[in-house]
Design a protein around this motif. Structure first.
Motif, PDB file in Angstrom:
ATOM      1  N   SER A 132       0.848  -1.180   0.000  1.00 37.12           N
ATOM      2  CA  SER A 132       0.000   0.000   0.000  1.00 37.12           C
ATOM      3  C   SER A 132       0.890   1.239   0.000  1.00 37.12           C
ATOM      4  CB  SER A 132      -0.891   0.000   1.238  1.00 37.12           C
ATOM      5  OG  SER A 132      -1.611   1.195   1.330  1.00 37.12           O
ATOM      6  N   THR A 183       0.764   5.631  -0.229  1.00 41.80           N
ATOM      7  CA  THR A 183      -0.038   6.844  -0.157  1.00 41.80           C
ATOM      8  C   THR A 183       0.771   7.961  -0.786  1.00 41.80           C
ATOM      9  OG1 THR A 183      -1.038   6.097   1.904  1.00 41.80           O
ATOM     10  CG2 THR A 183      -1.193   8.448   1.405  1.00 41.80           C
ATOM     11  N   LEU A 239       4.842   5.910   2.250  1.00 40.72           N
ATOM     12  CA  LEU A 239       4.281   7.203   1.872  1.00 40.72           C
ATOM     13  C   LEU A 239       5.198   7.862   0.850  1.00 40.72           C
ATOM     14  CD1 LEU A 239       2.368   9.688   2.374  1.00 40.72           C
ATOM     15  CD2 LEU A 239       3.985  10.371   4.146  1.00 40.72           C
TER      16      LEU A 239
END
Length: 124
Positions: free
Chosen positions: A2, A4, A43
């Motif tokens: 994941s 971001t 991130l």
């Protein structure tokens, strides 16, 4: 995995780069962040500054920081949380590519977070 993405840019930022080589360099940073992250997440942050754009990649890490962060950019050097795969060339190649584009690649490792960022000149 994941990721971001955060950005403070106001529209497109123009940088003169070899798209494939820069994509490979950023891919190395993303791959390292995912591999060495505590939970597989990271991130990506893009910041625009006068004359430069900064792309940073941060992830949460376990373990101590390497005693010499700059050595992570040397060929065949692997960090303290390295898994069994890889030979230690990803960060070396990423830095070489960023420098070939007139930029710099840096690292900070503190409080359970590793951050790698590159500053690239913008296309004026």
């Amino acid at each position: 995995m994941s990721a971001t993405l955060n950005s403070n840019t106001h529209g497109p930022v123009r940088i003169a780069v070899d798209r494939d080589r820069l994509a490979q360099a950023l891919g190395n940073l993303f791959d390292n962040a995912q591999k060495h992250s505590v939970d597989g997440t990271f991130l990506v942050h893009v910041e625009e500054h006068p004359g430069t754009v900064r792309i940073s990649v941060s992830n949460r890490v376990d373990g101590p920081a390497p005693s010499d962060l700059s050595s992570l950019f040397d060929p065949f050097v692997r960090g303290p949380t390295a898994a069994t795969d890889g030979v230690g060339l990803g960060l070396f190649l990423a830095r070489s590519t960023v420098q070939a584009h007139g930029g710099e690649l840096h690292c900070r490792w503190d409080a359970g977070e590793a951050t790698f960022w590159c500053d690239l000149p913008t296309d004026m």
